[in-house]
Enzyme design. Structure first.
Site, PDB file in Angstrom:
ATOM      1  N   SER A 166       0.234   5.624  -1.677  1.00  0.00           N
ATOM      2  CA  SER A 166      -0.446   6.797  -1.108  1.00  0.00           C
ATOM      3  C   SER A 166      -0.403   6.730   0.407  1.00  0.00           C
ATOM      4  O   SER A 166      -0.004   5.721   1.001  1.00  0.00           O
ATOM      5  CB  SER A 166      -1.914   6.863  -1.573  1.00  0.00           C
ATOM      6  OG  SER A 166      -2.641   5.751  -1.053  1.00  0.00           O
ATOM      7  N   GLY A 183       0.835  -1.203   0.000  1.00  0.00           N
ATOM      8  CA  GLY A 183       0.000   0.000   0.000  1.00  0.00           C
ATOM      9  C   GLY A 183       0.864   1.244   0.000  1.00  0.00           C
ATOM     10  O   GLY A 183       0.552   2.237   0.653  1.00  0.00           O
ATOM     11  N   GLY A 197       1.891   4.767   3.604  1.00  0.00           N
ATOM     12  CA  GLY A 197       2.846   3.963   2.850  1.00  0.00           C
ATOM     13  C   GLY A 197       3.754   4.807   1.989  1.00  0.00           C
ATOM     14  O   GLY A 197       4.980   4.602   1.964  1.00  0.00           O
ATOM     15  N   TYR A 224     -13.381  -3.360  10.929  1.00  0.00           N
ATOM     16  CA  TYR A 224     -11.974  -2.955  10.840  1.00  0.00           C
ATOM     17  C   TYR A 224     -11.186  -3.423  12.058  1.00  0.00           C
ATOM     18  O   TYR A 224     -10.117  -4.044  11.929  1.00  0.00           O
ATOM     19  CB  TYR A 224     -11.915  -1.431  10.702  1.00  0.00           C
ATOM     20  CG  TYR A 224     -10.517  -0.853  10.662  1.00  0.00           C
ATOM     21  CD1 TYR A 224      -9.668  -1.134   9.598  1.00  0.00           C
ATOM     22  CD2 TYR A 224     -10.072  -0.012  11.676  1.00  0.00           C
ATOM     23  CE1 TYR A 224      -8.386  -0.595   9.547  1.00  0.00           C
ATOM     24  CE2 TYR A 224      -8.799   0.536  11.638  1.00  0.00           C
ATOM     25  CZ  TYR A 224      -7.958   0.241  10.579  1.00  0.00           C
ATOM     26  OH  TYR A 224      -6.699   0.776  10.533  1.00  0.00           O
TER      27      TYR A 224
END
Length: 661
Positions: A388, A385, A391, A529
């Site tokens: 953007s 990742g 990361g 999440y």
């Protein structure tokens, strides 16, 4: 007056020579190995004298008669008024062979040389360790009464003193300094020894705990600590007095301190939490030695003990002093020092100087390259990742530090844009398109990494998906839970398990898993999440235990809220304090440098503790916040609209400003 000194380059010896050379017309001959000849100019500069007053005599402590040439021996014969023998191994953790070679054989060689040159008065600097672990008060006129000196350090100190007493036929005097620390006026010290071994533990307490937190300390026997300037002043003064032949002087503090007092004094000096309650270690004496011996024979117990001691930079033999049973009489010392104004200062009055010098000059962390460049330069770092958000910000830091920085992502256009940014800054990324949520693509990607790079040295599992939606709005959206679990958990460990064999083969590797503060605080509306990140946290804890002896380490970062595209759909977050991606990247870099087991904010840790101690109360608190802040329009499936917050919600937002969560 002419002197001969062994150990003149040592911590005590160097200062004693300087003191002796302050006497008018004094000349000092000092033993030095030929390979150390380059040190002579610096020593003379430190002592502030010319070559005529500080004369090296080349030899070796471990050689017969110190290995001094016949020519030098002849020149010195009958010329030395005082012979000071200081060269010795003072390190409790040194191996037995080196202690015997220096402390016992070296002293015998020194005595033979002193006799060969018809030296005047022989001054032997011994140690209170010569008493062994004597139960009770050890007087200055005692020697044969020493007991329990099986440990190499105690035994070699006792035997070396015996050599002087039995084999030197001329005038001799023995000095037994206590545990010597730095200068009481400057704090200067040359190594970590004695009470300094506790400094790292005290520093850790200061870093982890608030200064007001009461601590429970370990009480034990009395240890005796003296500053080097007191020892040097005593040696210089006493060695020039009359009627000291065949006497011994204890260069000790007249009081002595309990182990708990020493810890408390240095904790105060280091601004660490104060010890308010002490547990007497003697209470453990009721445990039979056979039980203790059996317990320590269990491999896991030995490994844990060794790991803790190593982490604190403390030799295991230091535990010998926890219940140190000996106290030292100094009546002869008091008598001879009367009227000299030489006295040992109180430890509490100069402890802060010792601490300050240690932290500025001796702290082992000072000699470790703690820069990101020193950690990852030339290493292969993979950031999932990485096109953007956190990361990408992390990738820039690693690439700038000289790492071979690999980033992956699903969107080739974003990868191309990231590469363009990197080249504009003077470095580049290695970019691979990969879908971490697709297990087959994970396998393909791992195979490609091994073929092209031989695996990775650092793996940053950053790719993730967050969904903020109440469970009551998710009854018909079970795929939310599947999607988060697929990427945040299954994809993450698929990549990790694919790369672990190459790390095992190299016996090194570090894995950073980006988790969430929500795992610690059990944040409502983030059930999908948080559950996926909690699964990752649990897997990481298991894996770190399995691989801890193979050079592979793991860090879990319970990341607070970061302003990235992931939180953009939730308009409420525009009014909530967040970290920038660059600040989050600093946390990632720190994880690679220090290899912490876990990195979390104080708010996150507080939430975890409160949930553990007061679960019912925390349910009420979290439910209140749940009702106070509604689902976003996106979570409800509605068109984006400005969130309608109650006055209480606005007030809470203002209260939380400056607190990153």
């Amino acid at each position: 007056m002419q002197y001969f000194i062994t150990g003149a380059t040592g911590f005590i010896g160097k200062r004693l020579v300087k003191k002796l050379l302050e006497r008018k017309g004094a000349v000092v001959y000092f033993l030095l190995r030929k390979e150390s000849e380059s040190k002579v100019a610096g020593l003379r500069e430190y002592w502030g004298v010319s070559a005529a007053r500080a004369v090296p005599v080349f030899g070796d402590l471990t050689a017969k008669k110190l290995g001094v040439s016949a020519e030098d021996t002849k020149k010195l014969k009958g010329q030395i008024d005082h012979f000071h023998h200081l060269a010795a191994v003072y390190d409790l953790g040194a191996d037995e062979e080196s202690q015997v070679a220096v402390n016992i054989d070296g002293t015998r060689n020194t005595v033979e040389f002193a006799k060969a040159i018809d030296a005047g008065h022989f001054h032997h600097v011994s140690s209170i360790a010569a008493a062994g672990l004597y139960e009770g008060v050890f007087r200055e006129d005692m020697f044969d009464e020493a007991e329990n000196y099986d440990h190499p350090y105690f035994r070699t100190k006792h035997e070396s003193e015996k050599i002087v007493r039995k084999e030197y036929k001329g005038a001799w005097t023995v000095y037994r300094p206590a545990m010597v620390v730095g200068d009481s006026t400057t704090g200067e010290m040359d190594k970590i020894d004695g009470p300094y071994y506790f400094f790292k533990a005290i520093q850790r307490m200061r870093q982890l705990l608030p200064p007001w937190m009461p601590m429970i300390g370990l009480e034990g026997g009395r240890v005796n600590i003296v500053p080097v300037d007191f020892v040097v002043n005593c040696l210089d003064f006493i060695s020039h007095k009359a009627a000291i032949a065949k006497k011994c002087f204890h260069l000790v503090d007249s009081e002595g301190y309990r182990v708990g007092d020493v810890l408390d004094i240095f904790s105060k000096a280091g601004h660490a939490p104060k010890f308010n309650l002490f547990v007497n270690a003697a209470l453990l004496g009721f445990i039979p030695k056979s039980v203790t011996k059996t317990l320590m024979s269990v491999k896991p117990v030995r490994r844990v003990k060794a790991a803790v001691m190593k982490d604190l930079g403390m030799p295991e033999d230091m535990l010998t002093f926890i219940n140190y049973p000996t106290r030292f009489d100094r009546r002869d010392l008091d008598l001879i020092l009367k009227g000299s104004n030489i006295e040992c200062p109180h430890l509490k009055d100069y402890a802060w100087r010792l601490w300050d010098y240690w932290e500025r000059h001796l702290d082992p962390d000072l000699f470790i390259d703690r820069t990101l460049k020193g950690t990852v330069q030339g290493k292969v770092v993979l950031i999932t990742g990485g096109s953007s958000g956190i990361g990408l910000a992390s990738a820039h830091k690693f690439a700038e530090a000289g790492a071979v920085t690999i980033i992956c992502g699903r969107d080739q256009d974003k990868l191309d844009e990231a590469q363009k940014e990197a080249k504009a800054k003077g470095y580049s990324f290695v970019c691979y398109p990969a879908d971490v949520a697709d297990m087959n693509d994970c396998d393909r990607f791992v195979k490609l990494l091994i073929e092209n790079h031989g695996g990775v040295d650092y793996l940053i599992n950053n790719a993730g998906r967050s969904i903020r939606r109440a469970i009551e709005n998710s009854y018909d959206r079970f795929h939310d839970f599947e999607r988060t679990m697929q990427l945040n958990y299954f994809g993450c460990i698929r990549i990790t398990m694919g790369l672990l064999p190459t790390m095992v083969a190299k016996k090194k590797g570090h894995i950073v898993n980006i988790s969430s503060i929500g795992v610690l605080t059990n944040a409502p509306r983030f059930s999908a999440y948080v559950a996926s990140k909690a699964a990752l946290d649990a897997w990481t804890r298991c894996a770190s235990s399995e691989y801890s002896d193979q050079g592979i380490s793991f860090t879990t970062i319970n990341m607070p809220l970061v302003r990235t595209p992931m939180i953009a759909p939730t308009n409420i977050y525009k009014n909530v304090p967040t970290l920038s991606p660059e600040q989050a990247a600093d946390m990632v870099a720190g994880a690679c440098i220090y290899k912490n087991v876990r990195i979390a904010t104080r708010l996150g840790i507080t939430g975890q503790v409160l949930h553990a101690l007061f679960p019912r109360i925390m349910q009420i608190v979290m439910n209140t916040s749940f009702r106070m802040f509604p689902d976003s329009s996106a979570a409800k499936g509605e068109k984006s609209a400005k969130p309608q917050l109650s006055a209480e919600a606005v007030a809470m937002q203002q209260m939380m400003r400056g607190i990153h969560f």
